[in-house]
Motif scaffolding. Structure first.
Motif, PDB file in Angstrom:
ATOM      1  N   TYR A  43       2.701  -3.013   1.089  1.00  0.00           N
ATOM      2  CA  TYR A  43       2.558  -4.363   1.630  1.00  0.00           C
ATOM      3  C   TYR A  43       3.134  -4.335   3.050  1.00  0.00           C
ATOM      4  CZ  TYR A  43       1.512  -5.972  -3.081  1.00  0.00           C
ATOM      5  OH  TYR A  43       0.932  -6.146  -4.311  1.00  0.00           O
ATOM      6  N   PHE A  44       2.353  -4.812   4.013  1.00  0.00           N
ATOM      7  CA  PHE A  44       2.803  -4.760   5.404  1.00  0.00           C
ATOM      8  C   PHE A  44       2.035  -5.791   6.232  1.00  0.00           C
ATOM      9  CE2 PHE A  44      -0.614  -1.754   4.768  1.00  0.00           C
ATOM     10  CZ  PHE A  44      -1.445  -1.935   5.857  1.00  0.00           C
ATOM     11  N   ILE A  45       2.524  -6.026   7.449  1.00  0.00           N
ATOM     12  CA  ILE A  45       1.900  -6.946   8.405  1.00  0.00           C
ATOM     13  C   ILE A  45       1.151  -6.128   9.454  1.00  0.00           C
ATOM     14  CG2 ILE A  45       2.278  -8.779  10.098  1.00  0.00           C
ATOM     15  CD1 ILE A  45       2.910  -9.649   7.288  1.00  0.00           C
ATOM     16  N   ASP A  46      -0.133  -6.414   9.604  1.00  0.00           N
ATOM     17  CA  ASP A  46      -0.931  -5.707  10.597  1.00  0.00           C
ATOM     18  C   ASP A  46      -0.420  -6.055  11.997  1.00  0.00           C
ATOM     19  OD1 ASP A  46      -2.872  -4.170  11.707  1.00  0.00           O
ATOM     20  OD2 ASP A  46      -4.438  -5.690  11.587  1.00  0.00           O
ATOM     21  N   GLY A  47      -0.180  -5.032  12.808  1.00  0.00           N
ATOM     22  CA  GLY A  47       0.320  -5.233  14.162  1.00  0.00           C
ATOM     23  C   GLY A  47       1.796  -4.907  14.305  1.00  0.00           C
ATOM     24  N   PHE A  48       2.529  -4.841  13.177  1.00  0.00           N
ATOM     25  CA  PHE A  48       3.947  -4.500  13.218  1.00  0.00           C
ATOM     26  C   PHE A  48       4.226  -3.052  12.824  1.00  0.00           C
ATOM     27  CE2 PHE A  48       5.615  -9.099  12.484  1.00  0.00           C
ATOM     28  CZ  PHE A  48       5.362  -9.367  13.810  1.00  0.00           C
ATOM     29  N   MET A  49       3.222  -2.328  12.380  1.00  0.00           N
ATOM     30  CA  MET A  49       3.439  -0.981  11.845  1.00  0.00           C
ATOM     31  C   MET A  49       3.171   0.077  12.903  1.00  0.00           C
ATOM     32  SD  MET A  49       1.413   0.969   8.767  1.00  0.00           S
ATOM     33  CE  MET A  49       1.939  -0.140   7.487  1.00  0.00           C
ATOM     34  N   LYS A  50       4.023   1.110  12.913  1.00  0.00           N
ATOM     35  CA  LYS A  50       3.788   2.276  13.762  1.00  0.00           C
ATOM     36  C   LYS A  50       2.794   3.190  13.035  1.00  0.00           C
ATOM     37  CE  LYS A  50       8.488   2.309  15.664  1.00  0.00           C
ATOM     38  NZ  LYS A  50       9.764   3.078  15.724  1.00  0.00           N
ATOM     39  N   ASP A  51       1.571   3.234  13.517  1.00  0.00           N
ATOM     40  CA  ASP A  51       0.521   3.978  12.827  1.00  0.00           C
ATOM     41  C   ASP A  51       0.829   5.464  12.733  1.00  0.00           C
ATOM     42  OD1 ASP A  51      -0.870   1.638  12.511  1.00  0.00           O
ATOM     43  OD2 ASP A  51      -2.032   1.883  14.347  1.00  0.00           O
ATOM     44  N   GLU A  52       1.342   6.055  13.812  1.00  0.00           N
ATOM     45  CA  GLU A  52       1.611   7.493  13.810  1.00  0.00           C
ATOM     46  C   GLU A  52       2.656   7.857  12.773  1.00  0.00           C
ATOM     47  OE1 GLU A  52       1.893   5.527  16.388  1.00  0.00           O
ATOM     48  OE2 GLU A  52       0.243   6.030  17.744  1.00  0.00           O
ATOM     49  N   ALA A  53       3.715   7.048  12.695  1.00  0.00           N
ATOM     50  CA  ALA A  53       4.775   7.330  11.723  1.00  0.00           C
ATOM     51  C   ALA A  53       4.259   7.202  10.298  1.00  0.00           C
ATOM     52  CB  ALA A  53       5.955   6.384  11.955  1.00  0.00           C
ATOM     53  N   MET A  54       3.440   6.189  10.033  1.00  0.00           N
ATOM     54  CA  MET A  54       2.939   5.983   8.676  1.00  0.00           C
ATOM     55  C   MET A  54       1.959   7.072   8.272  1.00  0.00           C
ATOM     56  SD  MET A  54       4.484   3.651   7.135  1.00  0.00           S
ATOM     57  CE  MET A  54       3.443   3.776   5.687  1.00  0.00           C
ATOM     58  N   VAL A  55       1.201   7.622   9.200  1.00  0.00           N
ATOM     59  CA  VAL A  55       0.294   8.724   8.874  1.00  0.00           C
ATOM     60  C   VAL A  55       1.083   9.926   8.361  1.00  0.00           C
ATOM     61  CG1 VAL A  55      -1.274  10.429   9.877  1.00  0.00           C
ATOM     62  CG2 VAL A  55      -1.561   8.012  10.418  1.00  0.00           C
ATOM     63  N   LYS A  56       2.186  10.244   9.011  1.00  0.00           N
ATOM     64  CA  LYS A  56       3.021  11.366   8.576  1.00  0.00           C
ATOM     65  C   LYS A  56       3.676  11.083   7.231  1.00  0.00           C
ATOM     66  CE  LYS A  56       4.014  12.863  13.307  1.00  0.00           C
ATOM     67  NZ  LYS A  56       5.078  13.102  14.326  1.00  0.00           N
ATOM     68  N   ILE A  57       4.121   9.825   7.040  1.00  0.00           N
ATOM     69  CA  ILE A  57       4.748   9.469   5.767  1.00  0.00           C
ATOM     70  C   ILE A  57       3.728   9.548   4.630  1.00  0.00           C
ATOM     71  CG2 ILE A  57       5.862   7.597   4.499  1.00  0.00           C
ATOM     72  CD1 ILE A  57       7.058   6.677   7.169  1.00  0.00           C
ATOM     73  N   MET A  58       2.524   9.064   4.873  1.00  0.00           N
ATOM     74  CA  MET A  58       1.476   9.101   3.853  1.00  0.00           C
ATOM     75  C   MET A  58       1.132  10.544   3.483  1.00  0.00           C
ATOM     76  SD  MET A  58       0.368   5.960   3.047  1.00  0.00           S
ATOM     77  CE  MET A  58      -1.371   5.954   2.706  1.00  0.00           C
ATOM     78  N   ALA A  59       1.144  11.432   4.449  1.00  0.00           N
ATOM     79  CA  ALA A  59       0.850  12.840   4.163  1.00  0.00           C
ATOM     80  C   ALA A  59       1.873  13.419   3.195  1.00  0.00           C
ATOM     81  CB  ALA A  59       0.828  13.639   5.465  1.00  0.00           C
ATOM     82  N   SER A  60       3.155  13.023   3.362  1.00  0.00           N
ATOM     83  CA  SER A  60       4.181  13.511   2.434  1.00  0.00           C
ATOM     84  C   SER A  60       4.008  12.903   1.047  1.00  0.00           C
ATOM     85  CB  SER A  60       5.572  13.194   2.984  1.00  0.00           C
ATOM     86  OG  SER A  60       5.788  11.793   3.042  1.00  0.00           O
ATOM     87  N   PHE A  61       3.493  11.673   0.967  1.00  0.00           N
ATOM     88  CA  PHE A  61       3.240  11.044  -0.341  1.00  0.00           C
ATOM     89  C   PHE A  61       2.129  11.755  -1.100  1.00  0.00           C
ATOM     90  CE2 PHE A  61       4.773   6.639   1.280  1.00  0.00           C
ATOM     91  CZ  PHE A  61       6.082   7.094   1.242  1.00  0.00           C
ATOM     92  N   PHE A  62       1.044  12.066  -0.405  1.00  0.00           N
ATOM     93  CA  PHE A  62      -0.099  12.689  -1.070  1.00  0.00           C
ATOM     94  C   PHE A  62       0.197  14.130  -1.484  1.00  0.00           C
ATOM     95  CE2 PHE A  62      -2.738   9.504   1.435  1.00  0.00           C
ATOM     96  CZ  PHE A  62      -2.896   8.669   0.341  1.00  0.00           C
ATOM     97  N   ALA A  63       1.264  14.697  -0.925  1.00  0.00           N
ATOM     98  CA  ALA A  63       1.636  16.061  -1.304  1.00  0.00           C
ATOM     99  C   ALA A  63       2.434  16.100  -2.610  1.00  0.00           C
ATOM    100  CB  ALA A  63       2.449  16.705  -0.186  1.00  0.00           C
ATOM    101  N   VAL A  64       2.839  14.923  -3.112  1.00  0.00           N
ATOM    102  CA  VAL A  64       3.633  14.868  -4.352  1.00  0.00           C
ATOM    103  C   VAL A  64       2.701  14.997  -5.561  1.00  0.00           C
ATOM    104  CG1 VAL A  64       5.232  13.492  -5.720  1.00  0.00           C
ATOM    105  CG2 VAL A  64       5.327  13.400  -3.228  1.00  0.00           C
ATOM    106  N   THR A  65       3.082  15.808  -6.517  1.00  0.00           N
ATOM    107  CA  THR A  65       2.319  15.979  -7.756  1.00  0.00           C
ATOM    108  C   THR A  65       3.050  15.305  -8.913  1.00  0.00           C
ATOM    109  OG1 THR A  65       3.405  18.076  -8.261  1.00  0.00           O
ATOM    110  CG2 THR A  65       1.397  18.167  -6.908  1.00  0.00           C
ATOM    111  N   GLU A  66       2.371  15.180 -10.048  1.00  0.00           N
ATOM    112  CA  GLU A  66       2.994  14.563 -11.222  1.00  0.00           C
ATOM    113  C   GLU A  66       4.209  15.350 -11.685  1.00  0.00           C
ATOM    114  OE1 GLU A  66       0.480  13.379 -14.443  1.00  0.00           O
ATOM    115  OE2 GLU A  66      -1.283  13.237 -13.135  1.00  0.00           O
ATOM    116  N   LYS A  67       4.146  16.654 -11.493  1.00  0.00           N
ATOM    117  CA  LYS A  67       5.226  17.511 -11.978  1.00  0.00           C
ATOM    118  C   LYS A  67       6.522  17.294 -11.210  1.00  0.00           C
ATOM    119  CE  LYS A  67       6.272  22.373 -12.918  1.00  0.00           C
ATOM    120  NZ  LYS A  67       5.782  23.768 -12.845  1.00  0.00           N
ATOM    121  N   ASN A  68       6.418  17.145  -9.891  1.00  0.00           N
ATOM    122  CA  ASN A  68       7.643  16.995  -9.085  1.00  0.00           C
ATOM    123  C   ASN A  68       7.891  15.554  -8.655  1.00  0.00           C
ATOM    124  OD1 ASN A  68       5.670  16.661  -7.166  1.00  0.00           O
ATOM    125  ND2 ASN A  68       6.141  18.555  -6.039  1.00  0.00           N
ATOM    126  N   MET A  69       7.295  14.585  -9.352  1.00  0.00           N
ATOM    127  CA  MET A  69       7.515  13.163  -9.035  1.00  0.00           C
ATOM    128  C   MET A  69       8.920  12.749  -9.441  1.00  0.00           C
ATOM    129  SD  MET A  69       5.930  10.580  -7.716  1.00  0.00           S
ATOM    130  CE  MET A  69       6.005   8.791  -7.638  1.00  0.00           C
TER     131      MET A  69
END
Length: 451
Positions: A43-69
């Motif tokens: 949940y976020f407000i459009d226009g307040f988010m740093k897109d570059e930072a969130m892209v890197k954070i999202m990449a770390s999220f998608f790298a998580v598997t069920e085993k190491n959650m």
């Protein structure tokens, strides 16, 4: 009792859908994804988010598997979230406030807490030198509308662990950020405690006019005393100097100026140039400004008093008498010119910059030469009112300038009505307005403690 975050993400989604205008408001966004095999929502407000930072954070999220959650939100924030400013929240009131402030909030199925990732960035202009508060020497930066930038400008100048920036929230609807800044080892503790108690106990809906709304809520001024209760500055170097003197500086989000207290009449007429020049020059500037400030109040009333009592004028100063025929009484001429000067000032504020110079020339000719020739005004009155108009610009404090103007108008009217007695009564009223103008610190402009 405030609602807590549930382990079931569907319940959390349902509650936030009721509390936030996700469907109605285009800039309040919900992004549903899957992290480590679990349903998750941003949940976020459009226009307040740093897109570059969130892209890197999202990449770390998608790298998580069920085993190491990780098993908990805190463990997830420590092991997976590749960002510095992360907090764990389980109260929906705090979560909604953070979302509307620009913080990105992440809910993951099975976690009883929300992960708040502060990747916000606010639209901001450059920290250019303020137009009203310029300095011939010294720094060329100024406060802006973003409160974090303003605190950084002061922190850059004072690298002392005793510098405290206390964040508060004011307004039920606006929830405006207010920072109370002070040097812990130098501030008046009684004043600080009184100020913090007042701010924390404020029960107002919003700070619609930012600092002015806060100032009015903190200290209810008497309408008949126009002298300001606070000093304002748009310069971070001035605010830093006041902090080192033991004063308190208040910043309000969306306001490009700092509110300083306690204050006195001498603080009000100070400006940055007084400190950037050698001692002798600085003292001369202060004395000159003080004398001119006094003259702006008493110059025209004294002229009117002498014109009403010409026998008081020594022979060597006989030239100050009005030589031409007086078609309109002097008091009416002065009052009309006072109003005309304010009209010109308001017109200048609303005139496009490319037209300001030619229109100023036209206004000067019309208000000067033609108005005297037409018989409406006498040249002596025009001269003295021109001095008053120019002298007002030596006053760095806008509110104090108008307070002095009101005192001058009062003195003019009383002098015209009651002659010497009216002038004396006006002087007493001006002194009492200064002496009994109680500020937030419990002292007046003359630094006398008032009960």
């Amino acid at each position: 009792m405030a609602k807590k975050v549930s382990r079931l993400i569907e319940e959390n989604r349902r509650y936030l859908s009721m509390q936030l205008p996700i469907e109605e408001s285009f800039d309040v966004l919900q992004r549903d994804i899957e992290i480590g095999g679990r349903a998750s929502s941003f949940y976020f407000i459009d226009g307040f988010m740093k897109d570059e930072a969130m892209v890197k954070i999202m990449a770390s999220f998608f790298a998580v598997t069920e085993k190491n959650m990780p098993d908990s939100a805190r463990a997830f924030s420590e092991k997976v979230v590749s960002y510095v400013e992360v907090d764990i929240i389980n109260d929906f009131d705090d979560i909604i406030r953070n979302i509307l402030s620009g913080v990105t909030c992440l809910f993951i199925d099975g976690y009883e807490e929300c992960i708040a990732i502060d990747t916000r960035t606010y639209p901001a202009r450059g920290v250019d030198e303020p137009d009203k508060d310029k300095s011939l020497r010294g720094s060329r930066d100024g406060f802006v509308e973003t409160i974090v930038f303003n605190t950084a400008l002061m922190r850059r100048r004072i690298r002392d662990p005793h510098l405290v920036m206390k964040m508060l929230e004011v307004g039920k609807s606006s929830r405006s950020d207010v920072v109370v800044s002070y040097m812990e080892d130098r501030v008046d503790q009684e004043l600080l405690k009184n100020l913090l108690n007042r701010i924390e106990s404020l029960e107002i809906d919003d700070l619609r006019m930012n600092q002015q709304s806060l100032a009015e809520a903190l200290f209810k001024r008497k309408w008949f005393n126009p002298f300001p209760k606070f000093k304002f500055t748009e310069r971070p170097d001035t605010a830093a100097a006041c902090l080192l003197e033991g004063k308190v500086v208040i910043l309000v989000d969306n306001s490009p100026s700092a509110m300083i207290l306690p204050t006195s009449i001498l603080d009000m007429i100070e400006e940055a140039n007084d400190y950037y020049f050698p001692t002798l020059t600085g003292i001369y500037l202060k004395i000159s400004r003080a004398i001119i400030t006094i003259l702006t109040v008493f110059f025209t009333p004294l002229f009117l008093l002498f014109m009403q009592n010409p026998e008081w004028i020594p022979d060597m100063f006989a030239f100050i008498q009005v030589q031409d025929e007086i078609n309109i009484p002097l008091i009416y001429q002065m009052l009309m010119l006072e109003l005309g000067i304010d009209g010109l000032r308001l017109a200048a504020m609303n005139t496009p910059s490319m037209l300001s110079t030619p229109l100023s020339v036209i206004a000067g000719i019309v208000m000067g030469e033609f108005s005297v020739k037409s018989g409406w005004f006498n040249s002596e009155v025009m001269l003295y009112m021109a001095f008053v108009a120019v002298s007002n610009y030596t006053q760095p404090n806008f509110e104090l300038g108008y307070a002095l103007k009101f005192m001058r108008l009062l003195l003019l009217v009383l002098t015209a009505m009651f002659n010497v007695a009216g002038f004396g009564i006006g002087c007493v009223i001006i002194f009492c307005s200064l002496a009994f103008n109680k500020t937030l610190s419990g002292r007046n402009y003359l630094n006398i403690k008032l009960n």
